[in-house]
Design a protein around this motif. Structure first.
Motif, mmCIF file in Angstrom:
data_model
loop_
_atom_site.group_PDB
_atom_site.id
_atom_site.type_symbol
_atom_site.label_atom_id
_atom_site.label_comp_id
_atom_site.label_asym_id
_atom_site.label_seq_id
_atom_site.Cartn_x
_atom_site.Cartn_y
_atom_site.Cartn_z
ATOM 1 N N SER A 112 12.254 -18.173 11.665
ATOM 2 C CA SER A 112 11.988 -17.040 10.399
ATOM 3 C C SER A 112 10.488 -16.734 10.367
ATOM 4 O O SER A 112 9.731 -17.706 10.358
ATOM 5 C CB SER A 112 12.825 -17.319 9.192
ATOM 6 N N ALA A 113 10.299 -15.612 9.599
ATOM 7 C CA ALA A 113 8.956 -15.188 9.316
ATOM 8 C C ALA A 113 8.913 -14.139 8.323
ATOM 9 O O ALA A 113 9.816 -13.531 8.261
ATOM 10 C CB ALA A 113 8.145 -14.736 10.809
ATOM 11 N N ILE A 114 7.962 -14.077 7.513
ATOM 12 C CA ILE A 114 7.531 -12.955 6.530
ATOM 13 C C ILE A 114 6.562 -12.091 7.008
ATOM 14 O O ILE A 114 5.530 -12.466 7.557
ATOM 15 C CB ILE A 114 7.418 -13.451 4.932
ATOM 16 N N THR A 115 6.574 -10.834 6.752
ATOM 17 C CA THR A 115 5.573 -9.728 7.319
ATOM 18 C C THR A 115 5.231 -9.251 5.829
ATOM 19 O O THR A 115 6.088 -8.520 5.287
ATOM 20 C CB THR A 115 6.095 -8.834 8.141
ATOM 21 N N ILE A 116 3.739 -8.992 5.884
ATOM 22 C CA ILE A 116 3.261 -8.129 4.604
ATOM 23 C C ILE A 116 2.135 -7.150 5.290
ATOM 24 O O ILE A 116 1.345 -7.614 5.926
ATOM 25 C CB ILE A 116 2.453 -9.078 3.433
ATOM 26 N N ASN A 117 2.485 -5.820 4.953
ATOM 27 C CA ASN A 117 1.602 -5.124 5.680
ATOM 28 C C ASN A 117 1.304 -3.893 4.664
ATOM 29 O O ASN A 117 2.350 -3.377 3.771
ATOM 30 C CB ASN A 117 1.889 -4.521 6.888
ATOM 31 N N GLY A 118 0.296 -3.038 4.650
ATOM 32 C CA GLY A 118 -0.166 -1.912 3.848
ATOM 33 C C GLY A 118 -0.467 -0.773 4.646
ATOM 34 O O GLY A 118 -0.848 -1.224 5.969
ATOM 35 N N PHE A 119 -0.231 0.591 4.203
ATOM 36 C CA PHE A 119 -0.379 1.498 5.011
ATOM 37 C C PHE A 119 -0.864 2.897 4.407
ATOM 38 O O PHE A 119 -0.675 2.821 2.998
ATOM 39 C CB PHE A 119 0.978 1.915 5.663
ATOM 40 N N PHE A 120 -1.540 3.622 5.078
ATOM 41 C CA PHE A 120 -2.135 4.751 4.322
ATOM 42 C C PHE A 120 -2.172 6.099 5.253
ATOM 43 O O PHE A 120 -2.503 5.734 6.485
ATOM 44 C CB PHE A 120 -3.523 4.695 3.914
ATOM 45 N N VAL A 133 -2.984 25.249 4.264
ATOM 46 C CA VAL A 133 -3.625 25.250 3.124
ATOM 47 C C VAL A 133 -3.244 23.873 2.514
ATOM 48 O O VAL A 133 -4.207 23.628 1.509
ATOM 49 C CB VAL A 133 -3.556 26.446 2.266
ATOM 50 N N ASP A 134 -2.121 23.136 2.724
ATOM 51 C CA ASP A 134 -1.754 22.105 2.218
ATOM 52 C C ASP A 134 -2.177 20.837 2.718
ATOM 53 O O ASP A 134 -2.499 20.666 3.731
ATOM 54 C CB ASP A 134 -0.323 22.078 1.666
ATOM 55 N N PHE A 135 -2.240 19.517 1.648
ATOM 56 C CA PHE A 135 -2.428 18.358 2.496
ATOM 57 C C PHE A 135 -1.826 17.338 1.230
ATOM 58 O O PHE A 135 -1.283 17.620 0.569
ATOM 59 C CB PHE A 135 -3.972 17.909 2.417
ATOM 60 N N GLY A 136 -1.542 16.136 2.178
ATOM 61 C CA GLY A 136 -0.852 15.094 1.471
ATOM 62 C C GLY A 136 -1.150 13.889 1.900
ATOM 63 O O GLY A 136 -1.972 13.595 2.923
ATOM 64 N N THR A 137 -1.076 12.750 1.060
ATOM 65 C CA THR A 137 -1.405 11.409 1.234
ATOM 66 C C THR A 137 0.188 10.403 1.140
ATOM 67 O O THR A 137 0.745 10.689 0.107
ATOM 68 C CB THR A 137 -2.402 10.710 0.617
ATOM 69 N N VAL A 138 0.181 9.543 1.828
ATOM 70 C CA VAL A 138 1.349 8.685 1.638
ATOM 71 C C VAL A 138 0.761 7.236 1.768
ATOM 72 O O VAL A 138 -0.043 6.871 2.853
ATOM 73 C CB VAL A 138 2.328 8.711 2.784
ATOM 74 N N LYS A 139 0.899 6.475 0.763
ATOM 75 C CA LYS A 139 0.373 5.038 0.761
ATOM 76 C C LYS A 139 1.511 3.884 0.278
ATOM 77 O O LYS A 139 2.100 4.612 -0.513
ATOM 78 C CB LYS A 139 -0.891 4.768 -0.240
ATOM 79 N N GLY A 140 1.061 2.908 0.836
ATOM 80 C CA GLY A 140 2.198 1.898 0.329
ATOM 81 C C GLY A 140 2.265 0.626 0.653
ATOM 82 O O GLY A 140 1.154 0.346 1.645
ATOM 83 N N LEU A 141 3.196 -0.431 0.448
ATOM 84 C CA LEU A 141 3.021 -1.828 0.923
ATOM 85 C C LEU A 141 4.599 -1.946 1.405
ATOM 86 O O LEU A 141 5.543 -1.278 0.892
ATOM 87 C CB LEU A 141 2.840 -2.665 -0.333
#
Length: 466
Positions: free
Chosen positions: A204-212, A238-246
């Motif tokens: 077994s293993a755990i994974t932690i990652n962040g993204f943008f 004309v539009d823009f967006g951002t998605v960030k998270g863990l």
């Protein structure tokens, strides 16, 4: 054609040109693994586009006035006159200049002058060929161990999506008129990710990652207000967006027949527009669309996923009546739950029988729908029929508990089946008058199937593999 107008309807089918290619390589140096890639996409809409989106009829240009041009004013700029006297100019991007070539606000020119139309018939000279768009998309991924039980990884990449469908080929609903826009550019997304994986047991293993994610060139409806002979609306980049998270994940490889995969995602998605018609109502009432950051319609802050499976191989399982009845049998449970998506509340209910511009009760996407959850179950049994072939019988139940998950709501009440109109004085008057819809029929129209997720769905099937 001016001589034969009927020929203007004879057009060959639209044939955009799309092609691309990529190269990639994987480099391993000691414990470091490096994945490199580069993709090239070429998009040619293969259509004519406006040279000047603000002029939908031939107009007099600065180079046609036979007068010396101020510094910085080019020959293709539009000229604004007042009683045959030049009062200002406009470039192809909608920027205005005074008679001396100095930048000014649009109102300073428009309140004093008008463009001079040279013809009422659109001609070929007003268009130019679409210029092919070349997009380079690098992709880089790297991973290396921190210790004998830990792994670090990171990635960077760019992806694009070409415009198409309604956004590129048809017009839009707006009070000022409609126009297609074949000059739309592809939407591009730049993705960054960093994280590590830690072993916590033998299997077994755990994974932690962040993204943008940075999303640019999103498509949105806009009014072209300074156009001649009249304003109109069309889609633009004309539009823009951002998605960030863990994201936090746990994996258990199959141990004693059991395998588990669980993850939780915290995500924040914000931008200037969620879809190509986000500001459609604002444009329709001839207001200036806002240009500020707000939650996007797909902004789901919390999401949990759990996949649990158990299977027995050939000859495994308890012995019943002298045989292994449960051998080659297994089941999988997939459970998901997530927080509600945002929506913009309104001050007054809008009946389903009329079309009316809504008045927001607060900020864009300031309200939230309820949480949703769903459990899917799959049970299967394998039977050997010959060497190298087998039959698998399965029972697959989606939304096992038949949970009524809400996917959309009426923006005044926040409910999926009641728009709130009948509870108002106007609604009561509507019922008292001779109307084609009774209360029962009206409430039935409120019950849109699209407001709810999938109900329980059961599939029973057999698969043959050979």
């Amino acid at each position: 054609s001016k001589d034969k107008p009927e020929e203007s309807y004879l057009r060959a089918p639209h044939k955009p040109v799309l092609f691309g290619g990529y190269v990639q390589d994987k480099i391993e140096f000691r414990d470091i693994v490096l994945n490199l890639g580069l993709r090239l996409d070429v998009y040619d809409n293969n259509r004519l586009v406006w040279k000047d989106k603000y002029a939908r009829r031939p107009i007099l240009r600065a180079g046609d006035t036979n007068t010396p041009l101020p510094p910085g004013i080019e020959a293709n700029y539009a000229v604004y006159f007042s009683s045959d006297e030049i009062v200002g100019y406009r470039d192809l991007n909608g920027n205005f200049y005074d008679v001396n070539g100095q930048p000014v606000q649009a109102a300073e020119v428009l309140l004093n002058g008008l463009v001079e139309t040279t013809d009422n018939i659109v001609d070929r000279d007003m268009f130019e060929d679409f210029k092919p768009i070349w997009t380079l998309m690098p992709r880089v991924g790297v991973s290396f161990p921190i210790s004998d039980q830990s792994l670090f990884f990171a990635s960077y990449g760019v992806v694009t999506q070409r415009p198409g469908g309604a956004n590129a080929d048809i017009g839009c609903l707006a009070a000022t008129g409609c126009s297609s826009n074949p000059s739309l550019r592809p939407t591009n997304t730049t993705k960054y990710e960093i994280g590590f994986r830690q072993r916590v047991g033998p299997r077994s293993a755990i994974t932690i990652n962040g993204f943008f994610h940075q999303i640019n060139n999103l498509i949105q409806i806009r009014d072209i207000r300074f156009a001649s002979p009249s304003a109109y609306s069309r889609y633009e980049n004309v539009d823009f967006g951002t998605v960030k998270g863990l994201e936090f994940g746990y994996d258990l490889r199959r141990t004693a027949g059991v395998a588990i995969n669980a993850n939780y995602t915290l995500s924040i998605a914000k931008g200037t527009g969620s879809g190509s018609f986000t500001t459609g109502a604002i444009v329709w009432i001839d207001e200036t669309p806002p240009n500020f950051i707000s939650p996007l319609s797909f902004d789901q802050r919390h999401k949990f996923n759990l996949s649990l499976s158990y299977s027995l191989g050939h000859g495994e399982g308890p012995t019943l009546i002298g045989t292994k009845l449960l051998q080659n049998m297994g089941f999988n449970v997939l459970a998901t739950t997530g927080s509600g998506f945002p929506y913009t509340g309104i001050l007054n209910p809008i009946p389903v029988t009329v079309s009316r511009a809504p008045l927001p009760s607060g900020a864009i996407n300031n309200d939230r729908m309820p949480w949703s959850n769903r459990i899917d179950l799959r049970v299967q049994r394998r039977f050997r029929v010959a060497d190298g072939s087998r039959i698998t019988a399965f029972l697959w139940i989606q939304n096992l508990l038949n949970t009524a998950n809400i996917q959309n709501v009426w923006r005044y009440t926040g409910l999926p089946g009641d728009d709130g109109f009948l509870a108002t004085a106007e609604g009561q008057q509507y019922l008292n008058d001779a109307v084609p819809l009774t209360e029962v029929a009206y409430r039935h129209r409120n019950r849109s199937l699209g407001n709810y997720g999938m109900s329980r769905l059961t599939r029973l099937g057999v698969r043959f593999d050979f």
